[in-house]
Structures are given as C-alpha cells and as structure tokens.
Enzyme design. Structure first.
Site, short mmCIF file in Angstrom:
data_model
loop_
_atom_site.label_atom_id
_atom_site.label_comp_id
_atom_site.label_asym_id
_atom_site.label_seq_id
_atom_site.Cartn_x
_atom_site.Cartn_y
_atom_site.Cartn_z
N ARG A 37 27.56 -26.66 47.23
CA ARG A 37 28.15 -26.28 48.52
C ARG A 37 29.40 -27.11 48.85
NH1 ARG A 37 22.75 -24.76 52.17
NH2 ARG A 37 22.61 -22.64 51.35
N LYS A 198 7.07 -8.81 48.51
CA LYS A 198 6.51 -8.04 49.63
C LYS A 198 7.49 -7.04 50.23
CE LYS A 198 3.04 -11.41 51.08
NZ LYS A 198 2.52 -12.18 52.22
N GLY A 356 18.11 -16.04 47.57
CA GLY A 356 17.62 -17.20 46.81
C GLY A 356 17.00 -16.90 45.47
N GLY A 379 19.85 -15.93 53.99
CA GLY A 379 19.59 -15.16 55.21
C GLY A 379 20.75 -14.28 55.62
#
Length: 398
Positions: A37, A198, A356, A379
């Site tokens: 980063r 999921k 991720g 996210g």
C-alpha cells in the site's frame, strides 16, 4: 463519471496538497510486513512533488475508535516510506491544529509529511463538519488516492472533498478507469466469475450482475446452493439450503435479462478437507453420500468456462471456483485464471478482478501481473460491483 486528476494541475509551488492514502498496512510489533500500500501511493506523491507542492498525507490505521491509541500510531510508516521515496518524510503528531500546520509550514517545496492517524479523532468516522474543516485548514487542495476507503463517508474520504478543490490521485484514477472498463462502459460480450463460500454474502452482487452481464459463472460453495435449488444432490457440502428460493429467483432473473448462468457440470468430491485428500471427479447428478463434500469444479466445467471466456471481451472476477488454498482443490481456479491471463496478454480480453480471496487466488495462480487490473480494495470493490454509490468517489465528481 467525470473527475479531475493530477493532470489538471500545473505549477503547485507554495501550495499544500492534502492527500488521502491507504496506509492501513499489516504490521507486526511496529514493523510493516507488507509495504504494497505504500508503493501504491508513490506515483501520486512523486507527481505532486514534481509539481512543487508540499505533500501532507492523511491516513487511518486500525480501529482506535476516536481515541489516541499509541500502538495504532502511523509513526512506524515514516522510515519505510522515506526509503521508498528516497527522501525524508516528516511526521506530525496530529492531523489537525497547530502541530499539523507547523510541520507542513516548515516543509520545503516538494517536501512530504505524514500526519497522525485520522481515526484518533471521533469526528473522522462521523464525517463531522468541524473536523473536516480543521483538516481543510492544513492544505490548499485535496487529493483522494484511497479507493479502498472510498465506500466510507468519513471526513477525510468524503467531507474534505467538498471543502477544497478535489482531485483523484494516480491510484484512484487507475482504479476508476479499470472499473469503468469492466462494468461502466465495457466491451461486449461480458463475463463475470463470482465464487466464494456463501451466497448470503453476495446477494446484492449477484442481483446487480445478472442485469449487467452477458454471462455469469458461479463457483465455490455458492454454486452448491444453486445446484441444490435446481434439485441436485450436494451430499455433505457447504450449502445454504434456506436460500433455495433466493437462488431460484436469481436464476429466473438471469433468464429474464438474457444473462447466461454457468454452473458446474462436473465436481471434485472428497470426504475430508486436507491437502491431497483422496478425491474423485464425477458428473453433476451422480450420487453423493452424506460424507461426500464438493471442494472444486471439475475439468469439464473449466472447459465450458474457457469457451465462454474465449468469446468474451470483458471479464470481471470476484472469488475462487473452489477451495484453492489446498491442492488439488485449486485446479479449477488456477486453470481458469491462467486462461484468463493468456487471453488478456494476447489482447483479446479486458480482465478486471478484485476482493481479498480473489487477489490471493490469482497470486496463487501466478497471474496477477498479466491481468488488466487487480484491485486490492476489498469492501469498496465489492460495493462497486453491487452497484452501490461510493461516497468517496461520488464526492470527486466534477
């Protein structure tokens, strides 16, 4: 969307650029274990330095919840960032007030300062107007280079953009252009790959994508829920049986909107989850015992996916096709990733991936460098794929 970039700026001598970066890096006992980063922020910092600006970096680290937590200070970032830049970086013990202002005032043209963790102030996550004003007093222009934090309406990611002339940094620009090429204005036909364990965590994503893509492949544990909904036996596999009706609704919606849904046609089955466990490949519909678990898609499924990929011009990928962390259940993900990389390298495909597990899976396949763009923003990338407005991006619109 239209947004101003650093190319719209000329001479910045005597000006201070407040730059929101993502320095929420993995750290062990005050030592950075992965400086990715920091490296991502270098092009923006260097471009502003070259234009003569003073650069004041804003970032968060961890979750101090509006209090000063010494272990969550950004100070350990100073030395590694300085080495990467090849020039000294000054540290300010606060991001607002006299300390921040005096540190920035003392910088020469082209100087760089890192300001302390914005989340040490409760006003940051509340997007408090007074805190945003206090931040704005430190600089003359605002640059957002933290796409990974753009889904948060915080003072340093959203509020500031309304108080100072606002620009997208180099990393932000690259990300937004890649995302536009994948979903905003893509070359067609378009293909999506969505995997993971999921369905419940990706409902909004699936519902958005079936309305936008020409084809959508579903893999991983998610696929089991769809197969079960269609009446197939999934044995003792991970499966959200309570979402049967939801899966059928998504199948119907895909059909209504002309999106071809690709589900596994063969399966890799084992009775225990461990590396190189005894396993077999079988066609969809072959019997499964209660002990049998589906851990990967089979080779026929991969061939079907490759055929669709070969006839697509744009690919957007989120999530693995199987439990890629353990061999041999990484086979489908690796094979599909390598084919996507070869299509991209030969100029036949624009391939954008993110999230991720996706980054980890593509790294495992050794193809990250060959894809058009791989987003490390978990996210924010997911919310953008879901069709949600990202406050930090919307605030940059000109």
């Amino acid at each position: 969307m239209t947004f101003k970039t650093l190319d719209d700026l000329t001479d910045l001598s005597g000006k201070t650029a407040l730059v929101r970066v993502d320095f929420n890096v993995p750290m062990d006992n005050g030592v950075i274990t992965d400086d990715t980063r920091l490296k991502v922020a270098l092009p923006t910092i260097e471009k502003l330095v070259a234009k003569g600006a003073k650069v004041a970096l804003l970032a968060h680290f961890d979750r101090p919840k509006g209090k000063v937590v010494p272990e969550m200070s950004l100070k350990p970032v100073v030395e590694p960032l300085s080495k990467l830049l090849g020039k000294p970086v000054t540290f300010a013990s606060d991001c607002i007030g006299d300390d921040a202002k005096s540190v920035v005032a003392a910088l020469p043209a082209g100087g760089v300062a890192l300001l302390e963790n914005v989340r040490f102030h409760a006003g940051e996550e509340k997007n408090d107007a007074d805190f945003a004003k206090a931040l704005a007093e430190v600089g003359d222009i605002y640059v957002n280079d933290a796409f990974s934090a753009a889904h948060r309406a915080h003072a340093s990611t959203e509020g500031l953009a309304h108080l100072l002339p606002a620009y997208a940094g180099e990393s932000m620009k690259r990300e937004l252009n890649a995302l536009d090429a994948a979903l905003g204005n893509p070359q067609r036909p378009t293909l999506g790959i969505v995997g993971g364990s999921k369905v419940s965590t990706k409902l909004d994503l699936l519902k958005n994508l079936v309305g936008k893509l020409d084809a959508l492949a579903i893999g991983g544990g998610m696929a089991n829920t769809f197969l079960f909904a269609q009446g197939h036996d999934v044995g003792g596999s991970l499966c959200e049986k309570d979402l049967k009706d939801t899966a059928l609704e998504i199948i119907a919606e895909a059909e209504a909107k002309g999106c071809r849904l690709l589900l596994p046609v063969d399966l890799v089955v084992a009775q225990e989850f461990k590396a190189n466990a005894a396993n077999r490949t079988q066609d969809l519909g072959a019997p499964l015992s209660a002990e049998d678990k589906i851990f990967d898609a089979g080779p026929e499924t991969v061939e079907q996916l490759k055929e669709v990929m070969a006839n697509s011009k744009t690919l957007i990928w989120n999530g693995p096709l199987g439990v890629f962390e353990l061999p041999p259940f990484d086979a489908a993900t690796v094979a599909a990733a390598k084919f996507a990389a070869s299509q991209t390298k030969s100029g036949k495909l624009v391939a954008v991936a993110g999230g991720g597990d996706t980054v980890a899976a593509l790294n495992h396949a050794g193809v990250v460098a060959d894809m058009t763009f791989v987003s490390t923003a978990g996210g924010a990338f997911l919310e953008w794929m879901e069709g949600k407005e990202l406050p930090g991006v919307a605030a940059l619109e000109s």
